[in-house]
Design a protein around this motif. Structure first.
Motif, mmCIF file in Angstrom:
data_model
loop_
_atom_site.group_PDB
_atom_site.id
_atom_site.type_symbol
_atom_site.label_atom_id
_atom_site.label_comp_id
_atom_site.label_asym_id
_atom_site.label_seq_id
_atom_site.Cartn_x
_atom_site.Cartn_y
_atom_site.Cartn_z
ATOM 1 N N GLN A 396 17.476 -35.192 62.109
ATOM 2 C CA GLN A 396 16.972 -34.222 61.147
ATOM 3 C C GLN A 396 17.711 -34.328 59.812
ATOM 4 O O GLN A 396 17.111 -34.163 58.743
ATOM 5 N N LEU A 397 19.032 -34.610 59.863
ATOM 6 C CA LEU A 397 19.791 -34.798 58.637
ATOM 7 C C LEU A 397 19.267 -36.006 57.862
ATOM 8 O O LEU A 397 19.114 -35.960 56.635
ATOM 9 N N ILE A 466 10.532 -27.805 54.927
ATOM 10 C CA ILE A 466 11.151 -28.321 56.152
ATOM 11 C C ILE A 466 12.622 -28.640 55.908
ATOM 12 O O ILE A 466 13.490 -28.344 56.743
ATOM 13 N N CYS A 467 12.932 -29.223 54.731
ATOM 14 C CA CYS A 467 14.338 -29.526 54.408
ATOM 15 C C CYS A 467 15.181 -28.255 54.419
ATOM 16 O O CYS A 467 16.290 -28.230 54.968
ATOM 17 N N LYS A 468 14.671 -27.215 53.811
ATOM 18 C CA LYS A 468 15.407 -25.944 53.772
ATOM 19 C C LYS A 468 15.565 -25.374 55.181
ATOM 20 O O LYS A 468 16.620 -24.834 55.533
ATOM 21 N N ARG A 469 14.495 -25.487 55.967
ATOM 22 C CA ARG A 469 14.543 -24.968 57.346
ATOM 23 C C ARG A 469 15.618 -25.685 58.150
ATOM 24 O O ARG A 469 16.387 -25.058 58.892
ATOM 25 N N ILE A 470 15.716 -27.007 57.951
ATOM 26 C CA ILE A 470 16.702 -27.791 58.707
ATOM 27 C C ILE A 470 18.121 -27.465 58.236
ATOM 28 O O ILE A 470 19.021 -27.226 59.052
ATOM 29 N N VAL A 471 18.322 -27.429 56.898
ATOM 30 C CA VAL A 471 19.661 -27.148 56.351
ATOM 31 C C VAL A 471 20.113 -25.740 56.750
ATOM 32 O O VAL A 471 21.279 -25.535 57.120
ATOM 33 N N SER A 473 19.295 -24.180 59.412
ATOM 34 C CA SER A 473 19.634 -24.190 60.843
ATOM 35 C C SER A 473 21.015 -24.784 61.091
ATOM 36 O O SER A 473 21.631 -24.521 62.118
ATOM 37 N N PHE A 474 21.513 -25.584 60.138
ATOM 38 C CA PHE A 474 22.858 -26.152 60.250
ATOM 39 C C PHE A 474 23.914 -25.213 59.665
ATOM 40 O O PHE A 474 25.097 -25.548 59.639
ATOM 41 N N GLY A 475 23.491 -24.047 59.183
ATOM 42 C CA GLY A 475 24.439 -23.110 58.585
ATOM 43 C C GLY A 475 24.794 -23.459 57.152
ATOM 44 O O GLY A 475 25.819 -22.989 56.635
ATOM 45 N N GLY A 476 23.964 -24.274 56.482
ATOM 46 C CA GLY A 476 24.243 -24.685 55.122
ATOM 47 C C GLY A 476 23.273 -24.070 54.129
ATOM 48 O O GLY A 476 22.465 -23.199 54.477
ATOM 49 N N LEU A 494 27.154 -28.050 53.350
ATOM 50 C CA LEU A 494 27.220 -27.867 54.804
ATOM 51 C C LEU A 494 28.665 -27.576 55.204
ATOM 52 O O LEU A 494 29.604 -28.124 54.607
ATOM 53 N N PRO A 495 28.864 -26.722 56.200
ATOM 54 C CA PRO A 495 30.232 -26.469 56.660
ATOM 55 C C PRO A 495 30.822 -27.669 57.397
ATOM 56 O O PRO A 495 30.126 -28.333 58.171
#
Length: 500
Positions: A396-397, A466-471, A473-476, A494-495
């Motif tokens: 996903q990244l 989708i990019c925002k949704r994925i980022v 979900s990573f806490g970023g 990203l943390p």
């Protein structure tokens, strides 16, 4: 102004309570200021009368000293002084009588004998003049035969050896001074009191008020051991009410203006909240649609793709092969769109892992450079050589990075430059993708994360969503800054995985 039921607590906190508190505070402040002003007015009146009385006594003393000089020359024949005393008495209304006494206080000559047969030697202030050889004013009011109230003022006639030769006595009319005072301030309550606190003159006062000590101001005289006492004027309810009403209206208006401003801010916040909820509902709707249809689309798509594969093996003609390639390309495109719907609707349940973003970018580097070179775009890489670890899903990244670099490359119409920077800062890693393409207008910049919004002719409007949704979900976080005709910078924060 109509107040909705839900806004009543806010209205009470913002308007009612402050208006009550400020109104009470203002009311007491008005009362205090009014008291101070009335006291200052009374002090001013007292100072005016104090100066008038001092001037009055000073002028009278000077006049008596002039008479004493004439008396000094006529002591052998005191009857010569009588015409002068009568003339001065008639010309100056302040005098109730003028007299010439011998050193023992016996009457030698004077104006009309309104004092009767009484011997001047019985008067206390005459004895004080004999003893002190100085000008003395009586401490008591006397009443003459014509009911005229007077105060006696005596000045000595001295020889060269400072020996007492005679005494000039003036009876000062209290009604004269009282009338002067009444002309200046006809409604003011005041008193002139002697050193024994006995009233000499009273204006607009009675015996009860004379004994009161509160709400009076006192001004001592300079040339007399007396004082001027002026009563502080009573409070004027009309003036206080007018001042309070004026302040109350101002407080009321300001409180309502503040209330309207807060209402506007709350309404704006509510509007933004509703807009965000609408976007979330839109995403949820898209997700629901994706979840219910993506698999149903992918199943027949797999079957069609398999049949096309079989047909391509059967029909190997060059023209047919070209058609089969086009069909396979479009099927792959459909498959990618379906995959995006799956991610948008319900992210794939995958376990996160520790991913080295530096290594991931190096893996994607050939793909990005190849795509950029095909469009005459230069790639500039600024990547830390150290491992930068984050907890995420690697595929996903990669999808996010490829999607953003693809957008950047497509925004450059001719030759240009693509910059990719990666660094760690504190507890976060920062990935920046910058291009010098056509940029995004400020109006469109606010819409880029809305589903189905696209500036491309063939875009779905789901890539950045989708990019925002994925980022997320990573806490970023993901942020886009752009200037039209200058370029765009996408920043992903990203943390870090600190305990790797």
């Amino acid at each position: 102004m109509k107040i909705r039921k839900g806004n009543i607590p806010i209205y009470i906190i913002i308007v009612i309570i402050p208006v009550i508190i400020l109104s009470l505070s203002s009311f007491f402040k008005i009362l205090h200021d009014n008291q101070v002003n009335r006291k200052n007015d009374a002090l001013w009146i007292a100072s005016v009368y104090q100066k008038n009385w001092d001037q009055f006594i000073s002028e009278t003393t000077t006049s008596l000293k002039i008479l004493s000089l004439s008396a000094k020359e006529n002591l052998d024949s005191p009857q010569k002084m009588q015409p002068l005393l009568i003339k001065v008495y008639q010309d100056d209304l302040r005098y109730g009588g003028l007299f010439l006494l011998d050193p023992n206080g016996n009457l030698m000559t004077g104006t009309a004998p309104l004092r009767g047969e009484r011997n001047f030697t019985d008067l206390k202030f005459i004895q004080e003049v004999i003893q002190t050889k100085d000008t003395v004013i009586s401490n008591q009011v006397e009443i003459l035969q014509n009911n005229q109230r007077i105060i006696g003022l005596a000045t000595p006639v001295l020889d060269e050896n400072h020996q007492l030769q005679a005494i000039i006595v003036a009876d000062l009319r209290m009604d004269y001074m009282k009338n002067l005072m009444r002309v200046l301030t006809p409604d003011t309550k005041l008193m002139v009191i002697n050193d024994e606190s006995t009233p000499i003159i009273q204006l607009n006062t009675n015996n009860i008020e004379t004994n009161q000590t509160e709400n009076w101001v006192t001004q001592p005289m300079d040339h007399l051991p007396w004082c001027i006492k002026v009563k502080i004027a009573d409070i004027s309810p009309r003036k206080v009410s007018a001042k309070f009403l004026q302040l109350f209206i101002m407080i009321f208006i300001v409180a309502h203006l503040l209330y309207l401003c807060i209402q506007y801010i709350l309404l704006k916040i509510q509007t933004l909240k509703e807009r965000k909820q609408n976007e979330l509902q839109k995403l949820e709707l898209v997700g629901t649609l994706a979840a219910s249809t993506a698999h149903e689309i992918r199943n027949p798509l797999t079957g069609v793709k398999g049949l096309i594969q079989l047909l391509s093996e059967k029909y190997t003609d060059k023209q047919d092969s070209y058609y089969f390639e086009v069909i396979n390309s479009e099927l792959n495109r459909i498959n990618e769109i379906v995959s995006e719907f799956l991610i948008l609707g319900k992210p794939t349940a995958q376990l996160r892992e520790d991913v080295n973003i530096t290594a991931t970018l190096n893996e994607l580097k050939p793909i990005i450079i190849s795509e950029a070179n095909s469009r005459n775009i230069e790639c500039v890489w600024t990547i830390s050589q150290n491992s930068i670890m984050v907890e995420c899903i690697k595929d996903q990244l990669k999808q996010v990075i490829l999607n953003l670099t693809k957008n950047a490359i497509e925004s450059i119409e001719e030759t240009g430059m693509l910059q990719i920077n990666l660094e760690s800062k504190g507890k976060c890693c920062i990935l920046e993708i910058t291009d010098n393409g056509k940029g995004i207008s400020k109006e469109n910049l606010d819409k880029i994360f809305q589903p189905f919004f696209t500036l491309k002719e063939t875009g779905t409007g789901l890539g950045l969503v989708i990019c925002k949704r994925i980022v997320d979900s990573f806490g970023g976080t993901i942020e886009v800054k752009s200037t039209e005709f200058v370029g765009t910078t996408v920043t992903i924060i990203l943390p870090l995985k600190l305990n790797h």
